[in-house]
Design a protein around this motif. Structure first.
Motif, PDB file in Angstrom:
ATOM      1  N   SER A  51       0.706  -1.296  -0.060  1.00  0.00           N
ATOM      2  CA  SER A  51       0.092   0.007  -0.103  1.00  0.00           C
ATOM      3  C   SER A  51       0.959   1.108   0.088  1.00  0.00           C
ATOM      4  N   GLY A  52       2.052   1.205   0.589  1.00  0.00           N
ATOM      5  CA  GLY A  52       2.750   2.300   0.820  1.00  0.00           C
ATOM      6  C   GLY A  52       2.081   3.368   1.773  1.00  0.00           C
ATOM      7  N   ASP A 100      -7.480   9.942   3.178  1.00  0.00           N
ATOM      8  CA  ASP A 100      -7.954   9.933   2.034  1.00  0.00           C
ATOM      9  C   ASP A 100      -8.135   8.517   1.481  1.00  0.00           C
ATOM     10  N   LYS A 101      -9.314   8.165   1.216  1.00  0.00           N
ATOM     11  CA  LYS A 101      -9.802   6.850   0.874  1.00  0.00           C
ATOM     12  C   LYS A 101      -8.924   6.490  -0.464  1.00  0.00           C
ATOM     13  N   PHE A 131      -5.047   0.704  -0.645  1.00  0.00           N
ATOM     14  CA  PHE A 131      -5.149   0.342   0.757  1.00  0.00           C
ATOM     15  C   PHE A 131      -6.034  -0.863   1.285  1.00  0.00           C
ATOM     16  N   VAL A 132      -6.721  -1.515   0.312  1.00  0.00           N
ATOM     17  CA  VAL A 132      -7.445  -2.837   0.790  1.00  0.00           C
ATOM     18  C   VAL A 132      -6.823  -3.989  -0.219  1.00  0.00           C
ATOM     19  N   ASN A 191      -6.757  -6.474  -5.684  1.00  0.00           N
ATOM     20  CA  ASN A 191      -5.817  -5.382  -5.432  1.00  0.00           C
ATOM     21  C   ASN A 191      -4.295  -5.522  -5.130  1.00  0.00           C
ATOM     22  N   ALA A 192      -3.830  -6.663  -4.460  1.00  0.00           N
ATOM     23  CA  ALA A 192      -2.808  -7.045  -3.970  1.00  0.00           C
ATOM     24  C   ALA A 192      -1.905  -7.325  -5.318  1.00  0.00           C
ATOM     25  N   ARG A 193      -2.424  -8.008  -6.091  1.00  0.00           N
ATOM     26  CA  ARG A 193      -1.779  -8.277  -7.596  1.00  0.00           C
ATOM     27  C   ARG A 193      -1.375  -6.970  -8.146  1.00  0.00           C
TER      28      ARG A 193
END
Lengths: 196, 605
Positions: free
Chosen positions: B102-103, B195-196, B201-202, B207-209
């Motif tokens: 995510s950083g 800020d979403k 961030f999820v 998303n991980a890929r």
């Protein structure tokens, strides 16, 4: 110029405070300073060693075995335990008042005769200075001032590059106001004792 | 002493103090830790000054949570700092591995304080590998001055890369002291806004890929920054090159002459081009680094990829050791290759037989009473003492010998369940109050869940003692303008369903012995809470009552029950066999009086 002091003793004896006073005094003199301290588990009544190095071009917080210019020994058996940090030209200051390790107190081990410890150092080094720092500190008013006695003694030793007044001034600044006079007296007693 | 809030000037600072000053000069707004040597002083200082400095600081319940709260702050744009000892990062490794995906938005530093030679640790693992495992940038200071200065640069790099950065130190940086020149303080920004951004961030699989590829792209940019970083520089001339980092640099700098030094401060990713051009044309290269051949192996790979045939000396060639920290003496290993300063001949070891002086439980330490009682209750039964990380680790020493298995924080209670199931030995776990909140609850729940019939002793001395008396959830918090209630261990233990729960005063060794007997005999999970404040902590707070124990010699039958049971260093056995107490050490806790069969030891106020 480079100068190394190996400060040895037992956790709780004030080795750290003494190294802070010497280190700050070295900084006041404009020297570079590199020190290394023992914190954490070893402090619980164990042997402690603090290395102080100062001079021109000093950056390393540890010193080679044998390379110490001075051993500042807060306790006789600890001085001997660390004797290999010194060489035949090093100055060795040794407080003669023992702190008994727990296994000695409980009768499982024996503490050697202090005179034997002194003789063992004398046999290999001609620059031993002994002092009854704890007794002198009690005379000055409090046993914990043994610290200040030892620092005073260092000021009197041959070849130590920081003048007495600088050490005394820094010591005065580092101890709490209400114990200042006591510590400065103890410092003077240490100085006189080591000089003679 | 040091004044970290000073406006400028120079001070003689501990590495850890210098790091705190670095935070104040970088506008850090949020800091969190679980205490661990050699990083502990950072927390002790922040506890005192965070309010005045305008930053938020907390002792978290463990390193994982410490990591997570700081991760959130940095994600919301606040510069954060989470710090821990090397093994603490194992606990925090789970959130770290995915936060990398995510950083962060505000800079985030993860300080890992490694402990080569395991001065105060259970291992000497080399956490530099976490930087390559997580693909995070890493920096390593060499001296207290650098430890301060590099913090600002680390935040700059962390923000430019939008990644947390591993700030890796070792004992001889954290606990070195040197003259440090101060710069101006920067007012912290303690509040941000999250800020979403769901993809970032999820980290659900889809998303991980995406984030994995994103991380690899950022990592390539980090490599470029390392090439250009002023923290990686060359000094000196010579046809032999030395590549070094951390405190090892100081040994090379001061004691090796006539070489060219590549000093690395930005150590992951390594500046590969800079290394290749440094090695090219040298007669030989030596890599001087503590612990594992982290840089050395990469230098060998860089040489291979660039077809450079220069010999590389270090650990792989046996010139430098892999175990234990370096010192100037270590350089003797490379004396055949380079010009190392000659050292004076050391005096021979003392000819007098010296008594041993290991670290030991203090005079009047309540753990002594608990261990004495446990040994008595156990008698000749076959038990396994599963101990843990804290002062009570020192129970390993005689006469208690009350530690058979120690691996990590909270590990004793978990292992106790395993011993109970896989052997016919009774498993007794010892754990401190702070350790219980750190990682002791899950193994307790596990024992209840799986019916492991263990005895779990919680040595509640009302503080995190070994690391310098930090507060923990069991004491509540009262600093930095935040006050919270203590969490009651007994209620918590009953709350998860333990049926055998007894709280004892370990100074009452007799009653504690009886309770331990009952706990060992109990057919189920037995929890004993040994509750008594640490006398050192009381002394610090000036709350220690002036008392002492006196032995009346006329009644003493020299049975030495006091010495054998509590073995307090304030009890002295004279050469004539008599027993007395040392007034400079005795705190009058009365443990010895409690066990004296002749009642000839008296506590005097």
């Amino acid at each position: 110029m480079k100068y190394t002091v190996q400060i040895v003793g037992v956790g709780g004896q004030g080795v750290l405070l003494a190294s802070m006073v010497l280190g700050n005094a070295a900084m006041e003199m404009g020297f570079q300073v590199a020190m290394s301290e023992v914190h954490g588990m070893a402090q619980r009544g164990g042997s402690v060693l603090s290395t102080l190095r100062f001079g021109d071009e000093v950056i390393t917080p540890l010193e080679a075995v044998g390379n110490a210019d001075m051993i500042m020994g807060f306790e006789p058996s600890e001085t001997c335990r660390n004797i290999h940090l010194a060489n035949e030209d090093s100055v060795i200051l040794m407080n003669l008042d023992p702190v008994l390790p727990s296994m000695v107190a409980a009768g499982f081990e024996e503490y050697p005769e202090v005179s034997d410890l002194v003789d063992s150092v004398k046999a290999v080094n001609n620059h031993l200075v002994t002092i009854d720092a704890t007794s002198l500190a009690i005379k000055a008013g409090k046993a914990v001032a043994a610290n200040a006695v030892m620092i005073g003694a260092v000021a009197a030793l041959d070849g130590f590059p920081i003048p007495k007044d600088v050490l005394k001034d820094v010591l005065g600044k580092q101890v709490p106001e209400k114990f200042r006079e006591l510590n400065l007296n103890a410092f003077e007693m240490g100085y006189e004792a080591a000089k003679h | 002493m040091s004044n970290l809030l000073a406006d400028g000037g120079k001070q003689l600072l501990l590495g850890n103090e210098a790091i705190v000053r670095g935070l104040l000069e970088s506008g850090t707004g949020f800091a969190s830790t679980y205490p661990g040597t050699p990083s502990s002083e950072i927390g002790n200082i922040l506890e005192k000054i965070s309010s005045d400095a305008g930053l938020y600081f907390e002792f978290s319940t463990n390193e994982k949570v410490a990591f997570e709260v700081s991760a959130a702050a940095a994600s919301a744009g606040v510069r954060s700092f989470t710090f821990m000892k090397h093994v603490g990062l194992n606990v925090a490794a789970d959130p770290m591995m995915t936060l990398a995906y995510s950083g962060v938005r505000g800079g985030m530093l993860i300080l890992s304080a490694d402990d080569p030679s395991a001065h105060s640790s259970q291992n000497e693992q080399d956490n530099r590998y976490y930087s390559t495992l997580a693909l995070l940038p890493m920096m390593e200071p060499s001296t207290p001055q650098e430890a301060k200065d590099m913090v600002a640069e680390a935040y700059r790099v962390s923000e430019e890369l939008t990644l947390p950065l591993i700030y890796r130190t070792t004992t001889r940086v954290n606990h070195a002291r040197g003259v440090v020149n101060l710069s101006d303080r920067v007012q912290p920004v303690a509040k941000g806004h999250f800020d979403k951004d769901v993809v970032r961030f999820v980290n659900v699989p889809a998303n991980a890929r995406i984030n994995r590829k994103r991380l690899l792209e950022i990592y390539a940019k980090a490599a470029q920054m390392s090439e250009e970083s002023p923290l990686n520089f060359i000094e000196g001339d010579g046809d032999i090159g030395i590549i070094t980092s951390g405190v090892s640099y100081t040994y090379v700098k001061e004691f090796v002459k006539g070489v060219s030094i590549l000093k690395l401060g930005f150590t992951n990713p390594l500046p590969e081009k800079k290394i290749a051009s440094f090695v090219q044309g040298k007669k030989a290269v030596i890599v001087v680094e503590e612990l594992e051949p982290f840089v050395e192996d990469q230098v060998l790979r860089i040489c291979a990829q660039n077809h450079i045939g220069v010999p590389v000396y270090g650990k792989r060639t046996g010139h430098l050791p892999r175990a234990w920290e370096f010192s100037p003496d270590t350089l003797s290993g490379i004396r055949d290759i380079v010009n190392v300063e000659e050292f004076a001949k050391p005096l021979p070891a003392s000819t007098v037989k010296l008594p041993s002086r290991p670290p030991t439980l203090c005079a009047g330490c309540p753990h002594r009473g608990l261990f004495g009682a446990t040994k008595k209750a156990v008698g000749s039964k076959d038990v396994v003492y599963c101990s843990d990380i804290g002062c009570y680790t020192l129970g390993v020493q005689p006469p208690f010998n009350a530690a058979d298995f120690i691996i990590c924080m909270g590990g004793g209670a978990g292992a106790a369940g395993g011993f109970d199931q896989s052997t016919d030995q009774k498993a007794i776990a010892f754990m401190g109050d702070s350790t219980f909140f750190h990682s002791g609850v899950p193994p307790l729940v596990n024992a209840l869940f799986n019916n492991h019939k263990i005895v779990m002793v919680i040595l509640d001395n009302r503080t995190t003692a070994m690391t310098g008396h930090q507060p923990n959830p069991g004491t509540g918090r009262d600093f930095g303008g935040v006050t919270t209630d203590a969490i009651d261990i007994e209620q918590l233990v009953r709350g998860v369903g333990a049926k055998f729960v007894e709280t004892v005063d370990p100074y009452d060794v007799k009653r504690t012995t009886q309770v331990m007997k009952d706990a060992i005999a109990y057919d189920g999970v037995a929890v004993v809470i040994s509750k008594c404040p640490c006398p050192l902590e009381l002394k610090k707070r000036k709350m220690l009552e002036a008392k002492r124990c006196v032995v009346h010699p006329e009644g003493c039958i020299k049975c030495y029950t006091c010495l054998k049971t509590v073995a307090c260093p304030a009890i002295i056995k004279g050469k004539d066999g008599s027993v007395s107490t040392d007034p400079t050490q005795c705190i009058g806790c009365g443990m010895c009086a409690n066990v004296c069969p002749k009642k000839t030891i008296e506590v005097i106020r």
